[in-house]
Design a protein around this motif. Structure first.
Motif, PDB file in Angstrom:
ATOM      1  N   ILE A 200      31.231  19.342  -1.347  1.00  0.00           N
ATOM      2  CA  ILE A 200      30.808  18.745  -0.066  1.00  0.00           C
ATOM      3  C   ILE A 200      30.118  17.407  -0.330  1.00  0.00           C
ATOM      4  CG2 ILE A 200      29.182  19.018   1.882  1.00  0.00           C
ATOM      5  CD1 ILE A 200      29.796  22.104   1.647  1.00  0.00           C
ATOM      6  N   GLY A 201      29.276  17.369  -1.358  1.00  0.00           N
ATOM      7  CA  GLY A 201      28.541  16.144  -1.705  1.00  0.00           C
ATOM      8  C   GLY A 201      29.484  15.013  -2.084  1.00  0.00           C
ATOM      9  N   VAL A 202      30.508  15.321  -2.892  1.00  0.00           N
ATOM     10  CA  VAL A 202      31.467  14.289  -3.316  1.00  0.00           C
ATOM     11  C   VAL A 202      32.186  13.737  -2.084  1.00  0.00           C
ATOM     12  CG1 VAL A 202      33.647  13.906  -4.562  1.00  0.00           C
ATOM     13  CG2 VAL A 202      31.799  15.164  -5.669  1.00  0.00           C
ATOM     14  N   GLU A 203      32.657  14.650  -1.217  1.00  0.00           N
ATOM     15  CA  GLU A 203      33.364  14.231   0.000  1.00  0.00           C
ATOM     16  C   GLU A 203      32.497  13.296   0.844  1.00  0.00           C
ATOM     17  OE1 GLU A 203      36.495  14.569   0.850  1.00  0.00           O
ATOM     18  OE2 GLU A 203      36.659  15.521  -1.117  1.00  0.00           O
ATOM     19  N   ARG A 204      31.217  13.705   1.023  1.00  0.00           N
ATOM     20  CA  ARG A 204      30.299  12.921   1.868  1.00  0.00           C
ATOM     21  C   ARG A 204      30.050  11.542   1.260  1.00  0.00           C
ATOM     22  NH1 ARG A 204      25.180  16.231   3.333  1.00  0.00           N
ATOM     23  NH2 ARG A 204      26.776  17.562   4.253  1.00  0.00           N
ATOM     24  N   PHE A 205      29.797  11.474  -0.027  1.00  0.00           N
ATOM     25  CA  PHE A 205      29.544  10.172  -0.684  1.00  0.00           C
ATOM     26  C   PHE A 205      30.759   9.253  -0.562  1.00  0.00           C
ATOM     27  CE2 PHE A 205      26.177  12.042  -3.789  1.00  0.00           C
ATOM     28  CZ  PHE A 205      25.167  11.746  -2.886  1.00  0.00           C
ATOM     29  N   LEU A 206      31.964   9.842  -0.763  1.00  0.00           N
ATOM     30  CA  LEU A 206      33.170   9.006  -0.703  1.00  0.00           C
ATOM     31  C   LEU A 206      33.426   8.495   0.723  1.00  0.00           C
ATOM     32  CD1 LEU A 206      35.588  10.812  -3.194  1.00  0.00           C
ATOM     33  CD2 LEU A 206      34.179   8.785  -3.576  1.00  0.00           C
ATOM     34  N   LYS A 207      33.110   9.333   1.702  1.00  0.00           N
ATOM     35  CA  LYS A 207      33.275   8.939   3.103  1.00  0.00           C
ATOM     36  C   LYS A 207      32.309   7.794   3.432  1.00  0.00           C
ATOM     37  CE  LYS A 207      34.332  11.361   7.286  1.00  0.00           C
ATOM     38  NZ  LYS A 207      33.614  12.150   8.236  1.00  0.00           N
ATOM     39  N   ASP A 208      31.058   7.944   2.997  1.00  0.00           N
ATOM     40  CA  ASP A 208      30.051   6.906   3.258  1.00  0.00           C
ATOM     41  C   ASP A 208      30.381   5.620   2.503  1.00  0.00           C
ATOM     42  OD1 ASP A 208      28.692   8.520   4.981  1.00  0.00           O
ATOM     43  OD2 ASP A 208      27.224   9.214   3.504  1.00  0.00           O
ATOM     44  N   TRP A 209      30.980   5.785   1.342  1.00  0.00           N
ATOM     45  CA  TRP A 209      31.352   4.615   0.525  1.00  0.00           C
ATOM     46  C   TRP A 209      32.328   3.715   1.254  1.00  0.00           C
ATOM     47  CZ3 TRP A 209      29.621   1.756  -3.118  1.00  0.00           C
ATOM     48  CH2 TRP A 209      30.454   0.947  -3.895  1.00  0.00           C
ATOM     49  N   GLU A 210      33.183   4.367   2.091  1.00  0.00           N
ATOM     50  CA  GLU A 210      34.167   3.592   2.879  1.00  0.00           C
ATOM     51  C   GLU A 210      33.457   2.618   3.833  1.00  0.00           C
ATOM     52  OE1 GLU A 210      36.703   6.409   4.833  1.00  0.00           O
ATOM     53  OE2 GLU A 210      37.315   7.253   2.896  1.00  0.00           O
TER      54      GLU A 210
END
Ligand code: E4P
Length: 216
Positions: A200-210
């Protein structure tokens, strides 16, 4: 704590080895049979891939036969450890092979007193099968705790190799108890790395990175 992979599947061993976390391999006749390949072919490949200890099991019932087989098995590599069953003949074989400078792994151990005998005989490793004990409603991990205590009491150098591991809790408990080695199927090695909050953390960081404007 050392991690061994409990497998004879060369693809799996190769993949686990590439993680850089595998210190050795344990095999048994059932695992070799599962590959559908010839013994020599399989163990030759394993021994050339892995530098750490590779346990190969004898199939004789008497000490002389086990010792003879053990002498043959070590020709596959200088990292070979000869597995013998936790029987009185197996214990005699530990002595015979020890006199020839060959390391042994006493397998099919189900009690702390069996482990005491294996250490007195001079085994390099003792393999208590925790999953198979759990299967018959006996706590496998309690047995590990007792063996670790006994070995510490008398400063035995035999390493406790926790075998028949079925899940990450077995590994966690073994580590807390100070067992030297855990041998496990590749599936459990992969489970150790997993946590839903990591995903979940990886998904959230990658989404925010966008949303970040000027990247790198
Ligand atoms: C260990 O050396 C054995 O090969 C192994 O851990 C046995 O596990 P199992 O009870 O899952 O067959």
């Amino acid at each position: 704590m050392k991690f061994f992979i409990d497998s004879a599947d060369i693809q799996e061993i190769r993949e686990a080895h590439s993680l850089g976390l595998i210190d050795g391999v344990t095999t048994n006749p059932s695992l070799i049979a599962k590959t559908g390949r010839g013994f020599g072919e399989v163990v030759g490949e394993i021994c050339s891939l892995v530098a750490g200890p590779v346990s190969l099991e004898t199939v004789s019932r008497d000490a002389a036969g086990m010792a003879r087989e053990g002498e043959g098995l070590v020709r596959y590599g200088k990292n070979v450890v000869v597995k013998v069953p936790m029987t009185t003949e197996g214990l005699k074989a530990v002595r015979l092979l020890g006199e020839r400078g060959i390391k042994t792994n006493v397998t099919l151990c189900f009690s702390p007193v069996q482990a005491l005998l294996a250490a007195k005989a001079g085994a390099a490793y003792i393999s208590p099968f925790v999953g198979r004990l759990d299967d018959v409603s006996q706590s496998g991990m309690d047995v590990i705790g007792q063996i670790v205590k006994i070995y510490a009491n008398y400063k035995f150098t035999t390493e406790v190799l926790v075998a028949s591991i079925r899940n990450p809790i077995h590994v966690l408990t073994a580590a807390l108890m100070g067992a030297h080695v855990a041998t496990m199927p590749f599936a459990v090695i992969k489970q150790l790395a997993q946590h839903p909050l990591t995903d979940i953390g990886v998904e959230r960081f990658l989404k925010d990175w966008e949303k970040v404007p000027n990247k790198f």
